[in-house]
Design a protein around this motif. Sequence first.
Motif, PDB file in Angstrom:
ATOM      1  N   PRO A  24       0.809  -1.227   0.000  1.00  0.00           N
ATOM      2  CA  PRO A  24       0.000   0.000   0.000  1.00  0.00           C
ATOM      3  C   PRO A  24       0.841   1.276   0.000  1.00  0.00           C
ATOM      4  CG  PRO A  24      -0.876  -1.585   1.580  1.00  0.00           C
ATOM      5  CD  PRO A  24       0.464  -2.100   1.141  1.00  0.00           C
TER       6      PRO A  24
ATOM      7  N   TYR B 217      -4.097   2.950  -4.568  1.00  0.00           N
ATOM      8  CA  TYR B 217      -3.681   2.756  -3.179  1.00  0.00           C
ATOM      9  C   TYR B 217      -4.796   2.096  -2.382  1.00  0.00           C
ATOM     10  CZ  TYR B 217      -3.015   4.311   1.693  1.00  0.00           C
ATOM     11  OH  TYR B 217      -2.923   4.380   3.052  1.00  0.00           O
TER      12      TYR B 217
ATOM     13  N   GLN C 157      -4.828  -1.377  -0.047  1.00  0.00           N
ATOM     14  CA  GLN C 157      -5.241  -1.368   1.351  1.00  0.00           C
ATOM     15  C   GLN C 157      -6.232  -2.489   1.638  1.00  0.00           C
ATOM     16  OE1 GLN C 157      -6.566   2.788   2.042  1.00  0.00           O
ATOM     17  NE2 GLN C 157      -5.105   2.744   3.735  1.00  0.00           N
TER      18      GLN C 157
ATOM     19  N   ASP D  51      -5.692  -6.289   3.912  1.00  0.00           N
ATOM     20  CA  ASP D  51      -6.509  -6.401   5.123  1.00  0.00           C
ATOM     21  C   ASP D  51      -7.492  -7.556   4.938  1.00  0.00           C
ATOM     22  OD1 ASP D  51      -8.521  -6.111   7.107  1.00  0.00           O
ATOM     23  OD2 ASP D  51      -8.077  -3.968   7.296  1.00  0.00           O
TER      24      ASP D  51
END
Length: 650
Positions: free
Chosen positions: A277, A293, A297, A301
């Motif tokens: 990221p 970006y 992310q 996750d």
Amino acid sequence: MEKASTRFSQIDVGKAQHLRLIIYGAESYWVLDLAIRNVEKPQGLDNGDVGVLGQLNFNLSAATAVVFVKECMDLVEKRQKAAIIRFMFSSKFGYTIRNDFFVQRLECFAGIERAISFISPLSAAPSAAFREVPPDRLPEVLSYAIGGLLVQNLEASDLEGESHRLDNEFKNRFSFPWLQADPIPRRRIAWVQGRESIGVSQRAYEAARALGVSIVMIENPGHWLEDDHGPYAHLREAFIPVSIEVDQGFTQRVVEAVRSYKHPVDGLMTISDVRLPGVARACEILGLPTSPYAAYQIAGDKARTRMLEPDASESMTLSNAAELSSLLSSEKGQQLAFPLVVKPSLGWNSDCVSRVADQNELVEAVQRASERHADAANPSLGVVVEPYIEGPEVDANLVLLDGQVVYFDIEDDFPTRGDAADAGMEDNFQETQVVLPTALPPDEVQLLCDSLRRSILRQGFTSGVFHCEARIRHSSVFYEDQDGILDMQRKKAEPTKEKSVYLHEINARPPGYLESVAVKLAYGVDYYALRILLCIGSAENSRVQALAKAFLNGPQFHLCILIIPQIRAGIMKTENGGADLLKRHPELSQHIPDYDTYLKRGDVLEGPSARSLWWIANFSVISRTSRPECLRRAQFILENFVYELDPIAQ
């Protein structure tokens, strides 16, 4: 690809016919075979000079080709057997998309003693159209060769049959657009985080070199690539010593490092999960090509990844362990169906992933998962709780270009200790064996491709190399031990419920080094080369599409990545367990194209409960005959890998 007419001519050199030249033509290339019938050196290849071969002013390619012929003749003379030296030529002028494609696509081809490329990165491949090659024109012809190989230990009666075998394999391996009409400009990329050793990165850097892409390495001071006079300095153009600790200032430090470099860069990349990221954000600031970006992310996750899936309602995500008590008292918490799987929202290598059988284990596992990255520079307390999914697990790799899948392969991820019927929460999910090609039925393969593509697009990606982990629910196959060998078997009755894909994670980068190398060897597709080109942007789309082509006939062998896990704690006493095994069983060497020993003399083994799941060694084991034979060889290695430990001082 259409085969042109094949011509045969004899070269009479000296008193005997030593060489036979066979010219085979195809659509984009033709080949010339020097079929060596006996072991006397032909006139013109005497020691000390190159005779007729030295009478012309050669370019670098020709000079290298002549040296190659001499070296091959020396080898043949020692073996006292017939041999073939084959040269490949381009039928049209152009530029090779990577200069080592000839060697790269021939790697592990059975019977080849040597293979060499004669052209340098970004150079042109001259066109040649010789139909006959008189002896005095052989030097001139060799000046056009783009690569050569040697096959020896043949009988004279086998020469023509071997030549036809090579023809068939050339069609299999070189039926892709390895030549393009326009010159290829030199590119430069900045690469963040240089990996822990040359043993798990060399092929990636060599791919960049072959593509004509210079690397500027951004890494912590003291990294093994920093020394400008070190043994691997040639693999990068420059080294910028910068802290790459993933903290609040990471992205800005990367931006400043790129801006400070004396030359402009065309791309910026990393294959480090935790840095993806931040590097994407740096690309956005610098105006360099990148996926969003925000997409990186999500992919990094596991909680956000799970919540985007259509079956998200089956899972729970916690921002910290304290939220579990309120969840358990809710209606959803009252309906929990065990077993469940608990894992940190941030993680890799199946680290801190637990299978729990009841509420008490759930509480303990959630607390442990939440604490796993609590003290990191960029702390994460999040936890994912999801159902344990019955069904075969796979590693699936997809290459996307503008939203479309240009390459896809699946490896079977064999059951782990955590998959056992009696597994407890201390039994981890560390990989044991990864086998390719997959044994899944075709409909499940296609289901995976379609479903995972949709998952990747949902996260916001349209192009990239992606390593996904998933399971097939209600699969037609299951794992069963037969005669001491565990493998997939077909169920006697087809499942009545609809098959579906359960996504575990999407890694927005190539698979790990072991698997990337395995795919390159088996299929001829280099994920590192593709990732490098993709970070440069749409200007390299044509090379991405060309290099995303596997062998026409599929994988050249069955391959099992065998992991030797830590099963005991102690200090490694054995110098090198992998090398020791091959010394005791040299017959295995021909079936192990790649291996590495991670934990050697003096290294500490924490055992099966290790905080980080690092294995002792790994082996890529192959069979050109069958999957069962490949698995039997892997089982033999597992049973015969031995090492000694000293106790850890208290």
